[in-house]
Motif scaffolding. Structure first.
Motif, PDB file in Angstrom:
ATOM      1  N   UNK A  80     -53.187  -2.585 -30.157  1.00 42.15           N
ATOM      2  CA  UNK A  80     -52.212  -3.910 -30.532  1.00 42.15           C
ATOM      3  C   UNK A  80     -51.369  -3.639 -30.415  1.00 42.15           C
ATOM      4  N   UNK A  81     -50.475  -4.014 -29.449  1.00 44.49           N
ATOM      5  CA  UNK A  81     -48.613  -3.388 -29.369  1.00 44.49           C
ATOM      6  C   UNK A  81     -47.943  -4.551 -29.954  1.00 44.49           C
ATOM      7  N   UNK A  82     -47.025  -3.998 -31.443  1.00 42.85           N
ATOM      8  CA  UNK A  82     -47.007  -4.835 -31.677  1.00 42.85           C
ATOM      9  C   UNK A  82     -45.505  -4.501 -32.566  1.00 42.85           C
ATOM     10  N   UNK A  83     -44.057  -5.132 -31.412  1.00 46.66           N
ATOM     11  CA  UNK A  83     -42.488  -4.985 -31.603  1.00 46.66           C
ATOM     12  C   UNK A  83     -41.979  -6.296 -31.681  1.00 46.66           C
ATOM     13  N   UNK A  84     -41.140  -6.123 -32.711  1.00 42.62           N
ATOM     14  CA  UNK A  84     -40.514  -6.831 -32.943  1.00 42.62           C
ATOM     15  C   UNK A  84     -38.855  -6.914 -31.152  1.00 42.62           C
ATOM     16  N   UNK A  85     -38.563  -7.865 -30.777  1.00 41.33           N
ATOM     17  CA  UNK A  85     -37.433  -7.611 -29.897  1.00 41.33           C
ATOM     18  C   UNK A  85     -36.564  -7.756 -30.096  1.00 41.33           C
ATOM     19  N   UNK A  86     -34.982  -6.429 -30.080  1.00 38.03           N
ATOM     20  CA  UNK A  86     -33.454  -6.850 -30.504  1.00 38.03           C
ATOM     21  C   UNK A  86     -33.057  -6.723 -29.314  1.00 38.03           C
ATOM     22  N   UNK A  87     -33.534  -6.424 -28.507  1.00 42.21           N
ATOM     23  CA  UNK A  87     -32.666  -6.854 -27.189  1.00 42.21           C
ATOM     24  C   UNK A  87     -33.323  -6.949 -26.230  1.00 42.21           C
ATOM     25  N   UNK A  88     -34.074  -8.216 -25.891  1.00 35.62           N
ATOM     26  CA  UNK A  88     -35.016  -8.367 -24.545  1.00 35.62           C
ATOM     27  C   UNK A  88     -36.297  -7.201 -23.989  1.00 35.62           C
ATOM     28  N   UNK A  89     -36.516  -5.993 -25.353  1.00 38.30           N
ATOM     29  CA  UNK A  89     -37.680  -5.074 -24.264  1.00 38.30           C
ATOM     30  C   UNK A  89     -38.336  -4.746 -25.816  1.00 38.30           C
ATOM     31  N   UNK A  90     -39.478  -3.856 -25.828  1.00 39.78           N
ATOM     32  CA  UNK A  90     -39.442  -3.532 -26.879  1.00 39.78           C
ATOM     33  C   UNK A  90     -39.194  -2.616 -27.864  1.00 39.78           C
ATOM     34  N   UNK A  91     -39.087  -2.013 -29.465  1.00 40.64           N
ATOM     35  CA  UNK A  91     -38.591  -1.582 -29.391  1.00 40.64           C
ATOM     36  C   UNK A  91     -38.129   0.257 -28.617  1.00 40.64           C
ATOM     37  N   UNK A  92     -37.410   1.169 -28.823  1.00 41.47           N
ATOM     38  CA  UNK A  92     -37.477   2.694 -27.817  1.00 41.47           C
ATOM     39  C   UNK A  92     -38.978   3.427 -28.612  1.00 41.47           C
ATOM     40  N   UNK A  93     -38.743   3.309 -29.649  1.00 39.60           N
ATOM     41  CA  UNK A  93     -40.089   3.554 -30.408  1.00 39.60           C
ATOM     42  C   UNK A  93     -41.135   3.799 -29.329  1.00 39.60           C
ATOM     43  N   UNK A  94     -41.452   2.234 -29.614  1.00 44.05           N
ATOM     44  CA  UNK A  94     -42.369   1.876 -28.555  1.00 44.05           C
ATOM     45  C   UNK A  94     -43.254   2.503 -27.608  1.00 44.05           C
ATOM     46  N   UNK A  95     -41.572   1.654 -26.408  1.00 40.30           N
ATOM     47  CA  UNK A  95     -41.726   2.451 -25.498  1.00 40.30           C
ATOM     48  C   UNK A  95     -41.490   3.664 -24.261  1.00 40.30           C
ATOM     49  N   UNK A  96     -42.069   4.496 -25.831  1.00 36.34           N
ATOM     50  CA  UNK A  96     -41.317   6.530 -25.989  1.00 36.34           C
ATOM     51  C   UNK A  96     -43.225   6.174 -26.200  1.00 36.34           C
ATOM     52  N   UNK A  97     -43.516   5.603 -27.150  1.00 35.00           N
ATOM     53  CA  UNK A  97     -44.733   5.878 -27.405  1.00 35.00           C
ATOM     54  C   UNK A  97     -46.042   5.374 -25.891  1.00 35.00           C
ATOM     55  N   UNK A  98     -45.327   4.664 -25.408  1.00 34.58           N
ATOM     56  CA  UNK A  98     -46.434   3.649 -23.946  1.00 34.58           C
ATOM     57  C   UNK A  98     -45.960   4.708 -23.420  1.00 34.58           C
ATOM     58  N   UNK A  99     -45.068   5.111 -22.886  1.00 26.21           N
ATOM     59  CA  UNK A  99     -45.067   5.991 -21.494  1.00 26.21           C
ATOM     60  C   UNK A  99     -44.841   7.507 -21.421  1.00 26.21           C
ATOM     61  N   UNK A 100     -45.232   8.113 -22.567  1.00 27.53           N
ATOM     62  CA  UNK A 100     -46.171   9.142 -23.027  1.00 27.53           C
ATOM     63  C   UNK A 100     -47.771   8.881 -22.657  1.00 27.53           C
ATOM     64  N   UNK A 101     -48.123   8.028 -22.823  1.00 24.77           N
ATOM     65  CA  UNK A 101     -49.540   7.708 -22.123  1.00 24.77           C
ATOM     66  C   UNK A 101     -49.905   8.496 -20.805  1.00 24.77           C
ATOM     67  N   UNK A 102     -48.431   8.828 -19.876  1.00 23.75           N
ATOM     68  CA  UNK A 102     -49.028   9.202 -19.139  1.00 23.75           C
ATOM     69  C   UNK A 102     -49.859  10.407 -18.996  1.00 23.75           C
ATOM     70  N   UNK A 103     -49.857  11.449 -20.325  1.00 21.57           N
ATOM     71  CA  UNK A 103     -50.323  12.746 -20.622  1.00 21.57           C
ATOM     72  C   UNK A 103     -52.048  12.342 -20.152  1.00 21.57           C
ATOM     73  N   UNK A 104     -52.918  11.543 -20.281  1.00 23.19           N
ATOM     74  CA  UNK A 104     -54.096  11.194 -20.326  1.00 23.19           C
ATOM     75  C   UNK A 104     -54.231  10.243 -19.272  1.00 23.19           C
ATOM     76  N   UNK A 105     -53.823   9.574 -18.536  1.00 23.73           N
ATOM     77  CA  UNK A 105     -53.600   8.639 -17.379  1.00 23.73           C
ATOM     78  C   UNK A 105     -53.430   7.158 -17.867  1.00 23.73           C
ATOM     79  N   UNK A 106     -54.743   6.766 -19.130  1.00 23.37           N
ATOM     80  CA  UNK A 106     -54.418   5.507 -19.408  1.00 23.37           C
ATOM     81  C   UNK A 106     -55.860   5.433 -20.627  1.00 23.37           C
ATOM     82  N   UNK A 107     -54.940   4.457 -21.847  1.00 27.19           N
ATOM     83  CA  UNK A 107     -56.517   4.893 -22.545  1.00 27.19           C
ATOM     84  C   UNK A 107     -57.494   4.378 -22.491  1.00 27.19           C
TER      85      UNK A 107
END
Length: 169
Positions: A80-107
């Motif tokens: 479950x991805x939960x985020x406030x929208x401060x300025x049209x996207x998920x928080x920067x912290x969430x974005x980084x956590x999503x993008x760094x999954x690159x190392x394993x390919x996909x959840x």
């Protein structure tokens, strides 16, 4: 089922209320739930160095709080991805956590859900589009998307909706 909830909010306000309602509902339904406070973690952006795919065997060269949530990406049945929208996207912290999954390919998860909160209506499109595209790429079924804005945040009706959604998984 094993459910990982990634809370992208650095504050304890509206998103946290949705997360709490979700966790209560999921636990009441007998699911194992682990919440990760991504919004308060230090997770750097991907360096595109390719260490993870060359020498790292799926492990990122950066040593930061991503290591705390990587087990969730590898073991959870539902994320479950939960985020406030401060300025049209998920928080920067969430974005980084999503993008760094690159190392394993996909959840490894089979399903995912999205919980978004905002003070304004009509600001969710970018985050929802990104979530849908990411889930399609990863082959993960979308279990649901719930948004709350303005007066809906922390309202009994919205929190009950979130709780019922979690109970129905």
């Amino acid at each position: 089922m094993k459910i990982a909830v990634l809370n992208g909010s650095p504050r304890k306000e509206n998103t946290s209320a949705m997360v709490q309602a979700f966790c209560e509902g999921a636990k009441a339904a007998g699911h194992e739930v682990e919440e990760y406070q991504v919004g308060k973690m230090k997770i750097a952006g991907c360096l595109a160095c390719e260490y993870c795919h060359t020498k790292g065997n799926g492990v990122c060269i950066q040593k930061d709080d991503l290591e705390k949530i990587m087990p969730a990406y590898k073991e959870a049945d539902i994320i479950v991805f939960a985020s406030p929208i401060y300025y049209f996207t998920m928080t920067a912290q969430m974005e980084a956590a999503i993008q760094r999954v690159y190392c394993i390919g996909k959840p490894a998860a089979k399903k995912a859900a999205l919980l978004l909160s905002s003070g304004s209506d009509g600001v969710y499109d970018a985050s929802i589009s990104q979530f849908k595209a990411y889930m399609a790429y990863a082959g993960i079924e979308i279990a649901g998307i719930i948004t709350a804005n303005g007066e809906e945040n922390k309202s009994e009706a919205k929190l009950n909706e979130v709780k019922a959604f979690a109970q129905g998984l």
